[in-house]
Motif scaffolding. Sequence first.
Motif, mmCIF file in Angstrom:
data_model
loop_
_atom_site.group_PDB
_atom_site.id
_atom_site.type_symbol
_atom_site.label_atom_id
_atom_site.label_comp_id
_atom_site.label_asym_id
_atom_site.label_seq_id
_atom_site.Cartn_x
_atom_site.Cartn_y
_atom_site.Cartn_z
ATOM 1 N N GLY A 86 26.947 12.959 34.746
ATOM 2 C CA GLY A 86 28.252 13.254 34.159
ATOM 3 C C GLY A 86 29.367 13.394 35.180
ATOM 4 N N ILE A 87 29.133 12.860 36.389
ATOM 5 C CA ILE A 87 30.140 12.953 37.455
ATOM 6 C C ILE A 87 30.925 11.640 37.520
ATOM 7 N N HIS A 88 32.259 11.730 37.506
ATOM 8 C CA HIS A 88 33.109 10.540 37.629
ATOM 9 C C HIS A 88 32.991 9.970 39.051
ATOM 10 N N VAL A 89 33.118 8.639 39.156
ATOM 11 C CA VAL A 89 32.884 7.989 40.455
ATOM 12 C C VAL A 89 34.038 7.066 40.848
ATOM 13 N N LEU A 90 34.497 7.251 42.091
ATOM 14 C CA LEU A 90 35.402 6.292 42.724
ATOM 15 C C LEU A 90 34.618 5.653 43.861
ATOM 16 N N SER A 91 34.272 4.363 43.707
ATOM 17 C CA SER A 91 33.490 3.672 44.736
ATOM 18 C C SER A 91 34.419 2.898 45.654
ATOM 19 N N GLU A 92 34.035 2.816 46.919
ATOM 20 C CA GLU A 92 34.749 1.894 47.805
ATOM 21 C C GLU A 92 34.429 0.457 47.390
ATOM 22 N N LYS A 93 35.261 -0.471 47.819
ATOM 23 C CA LYS A 93 35.000 -1.892 47.631
ATOM 24 C C LYS A 93 33.980 -2.371 48.642
ATOM 25 N N PRO A 94 33.260 -3.436 48.435
ATOM 26 C CA PRO A 94 33.101 -4.098 47.141
ATOM 27 C C PRO A 94 32.286 -3.179 46.230
ATOM 28 N N ILE A 95 32.392 -3.372 44.945
ATOM 29 C CA ILE A 95 31.748 -2.430 44.028
ATOM 30 C C ILE A 95 30.252 -2.293 44.321
ATOM 31 N N ALA A 96 29.588 -3.406 44.676
ATOM 32 C CA ALA A 96 28.132 -3.364 44.858
ATOM 33 C C ALA A 96 27.698 -4.601 45.640
ATOM 34 N N LEU A 97 26.392 -4.726 45.853
ATOM 35 C CA LEU A 97 25.876 -5.888 46.588
ATOM 36 C C LEU A 97 26.132 -7.189 45.846
ATOM 37 N N ASP A 98 26.069 -7.136 44.501
ATOM 38 C CA ASP A 98 26.267 -8.358 43.703
ATOM 39 C C ASP A 98 26.687 -7.992 42.272
ATOM 40 N N GLY A 99 26.934 -9.034 41.491
ATOM 41 C CA GLY A 99 27.421 -8.843 40.130
ATOM 42 C C GLY A 99 26.419 -8.120 39.238
ATOM 43 N N GLU A 100 25.139 -8.360 39.476
ATOM 44 C CA GLU A 100 24.120 -7.720 38.640
ATOM 45 C C GLU A 100 24.143 -6.201 38.824
ATOM 46 N N GLN A 101 24.204 -5.772 40.082
ATOM 47 C CA GLN A 101 24.298 -4.328 40.357
ATOM 48 C C GLN A 101 25.603 -3.763 39.789
ATOM 49 N N ALA A 102 26.677 -4.542 39.935
ATOM 50 C CA ALA A 102 27.981 -4.078 39.446
ATOM 51 C C ALA A 102 27.931 -3.887 37.928
ATOM 52 N N ASP A 103 27.327 -4.844 37.217
ATOM 53 C CA ASP A 103 27.225 -4.726 35.757
ATOM 54 C C ASP A 103 26.413 -3.487 35.369
ATOM 55 N N ALA A 104 25.363 -3.190 36.151
ATOM 56 C CA ALA A 104 24.542 -2.000 35.851
ATOM 57 C C ALA A 104 25.371 -0.726 36.047
ATOM 58 N N MET A 105 26.260 -0.732 37.054
ATOM 59 C CA MET A 105 27.127 0.437 37.269
ATOM 60 C C MET A 105 28.100 0.602 36.101
ATOM 61 N N VAL A 106 28.652 -0.516 35.638
ATOM 62 C CA VAL A 106 29.575 -0.461 34.496
ATOM 63 C C VAL A 106 28.837 0.077 33.268
ATOM 64 N N ALA A 107 27.609 -0.400 33.062
ATOM 65 C CA ALA A 107 26.814 0.071 31.907
ATOM 66 C C ALA A 107 26.554 1.572 32.031
ATOM 67 N N ALA A 108 26.278 2.036 33.253
ATOM 68 C CA ALA A 108 26.016 3.474 33.463
ATOM 69 C C ALA A 108 27.267 4.287 33.140
ATOM 70 N N ALA A 109 28.439 3.769 33.548
ATOM 71 C CA ALA A 109 29.694 4.490 33.269
ATOM 72 C C ALA A 109 29.942 4.552 31.768
ATOM 73 N N ARG A 110 29.676 3.442 31.092
ATOM 74 C CA ARG A 110 29.933 3.392 29.647
ATOM 75 C C ARG A 110 28.978 4.332 28.907
ATOM 76 N N SER A 111 27.697 4.320 29.292
ATOM 77 C CA SER A 111 26.778 5.171 28.532
ATOM 78 C C SER A 111 26.981 6.650 28.870
ATOM 79 N N ALA A 112 27.445 6.933 30.085
ATOM 80 C CA ALA A 112 27.725 8.339 30.428
ATOM 81 C C ALA A 112 29.093 8.777 29.882
ATOM 82 N N GLY A 113 29.951 7.801 29.565
ATOM 83 C CA GLY A 113 31.299 8.151 29.118
ATOM 84 C C GLY A 113 32.105 8.779 30.245
#
Length: 355
Positions: A86-113
């Motif tokens: 439940g902790i909000h996150v500001l990540s440095e760029k690039p968001i992740a190693l690749d698009g797949e990891q980035a999509d998983a982070m977006v999914a985690a943010a959405r499900s955690a709200g």
Amino acid sequence: MKVGVVGVGWAGQQHIKAYAAMDGVSLVGIAGLEEETRSELAAEFGVEHSVARWEDLLEVDGLEAISVAVPTFLHAPIATAALERGIHVLSEKPIALDGEQADAMVAAARSAGRVLDVAFNHRRRGDVQKLRALIEEGRLGRPYYTKAWWLRRTGIPTLGSWFTQSSLAGGGPLVDIGVHVLDFALFLLGNPAVKSVSASTYDLLGSNGFGGSRESSKSGADGAAKFDVEDLATVFMRLEDGGTLLLEASWAMHRADGDQFGATLYGTEAGAEWYVDDYVPVGSLKLFGDVDGHATVESFRADIGGAHPEVVADFVAKIRSGDWSAHDGRAAAALARVVDAAYRSAREAREITLS
Ligand SMILES: NC(=O)c1ccc[n+]([C@@H]2O[C@H](COP(=O)([O-])OP(=O)(O)OC[C@H]3O[C@@H](n4cnc5c(N)ncnc54)[C@H](O)[C@@H]3O)[C@@H](O)[C@H]2O)c1
């Protein structure tokens, strides 16, 4: 608001200073492997919890938000673990190693709200904001061809550090400085989607030991010159608005000394040239037009702009707005997919269409 910062390198310190200067925000913890740097920062900014491991920072009571400023391979695991708590996150760029990891982070943010934001400080430069305003006013007409670039003669961040190893960084200058270029170029153009990419990458200098940065401040360098990323990338993109964008990013090439970035835009009414030499706070900005068949040149002044303090303030404002679902990191994930497609295009020597 209780916040923490993971990473005490150059990037982490930008976040630490920004939070420390904000009203209504309490920087309660920092994490990083360099004990001496961490202790000095904790003392300077009155930080209660100073820990080595990021896992221990997430245990701090009442922590509401963190910045993640560590080597790129750690962005996804830290961000996901924090969001799940439940902790909000500001990540440095690039968001992740690749698009797949980035999509998983977006999914985690959405499900955690919770908010997932990514630090793109260069688009907040005053010269970039000024050029965007000129484009919005219609001064260029329709920009249809843009060249945007960031080139260094000898600017490989410490050879043998995490930056030059693809498993830790995700790539070379394309993911490091090229992702800033992609972000500011698309921002200038009003964020059109990228439809296809055709790219080449080269590793002819770095892998031969040419191009190391004179500063050697990056963490984890073990002296062995590990270098399995590109030293130059060039990417040609077709955009959904019919325009095209050519991006170049290099850490090492035989060219004028120093570190320069900028963009040239060609529009139906005028062209624009923005150029920044060696990180000057305000670069030169010119518009090239035509009055009654005569060439015109106009120069513009700009403010310094916001940089990291503005990125951090914006993240805090997003949290305070309560409208968290609007800020799930998806724009940064889209950039990661463009970068993935560019590397694939270079590997397969063909144009890649993005879905
Ligand atoms: N936005 C910008 O302009 C900008 C500029 C530089 C770097 N960056 C980004 O910031 C991030 C960090 O870059 P940097 O140049 O500060 O790197 P750095 O190597 O100087 O610092 C990395 C930090 O991460 C810490 N770290 C590593 N493993 C850790 C762990 N397990 N637990 C806790 N801390 C750990 C290290 O101790 C160090 O303090 C990268 O993603 C980079 O792309 C952004």
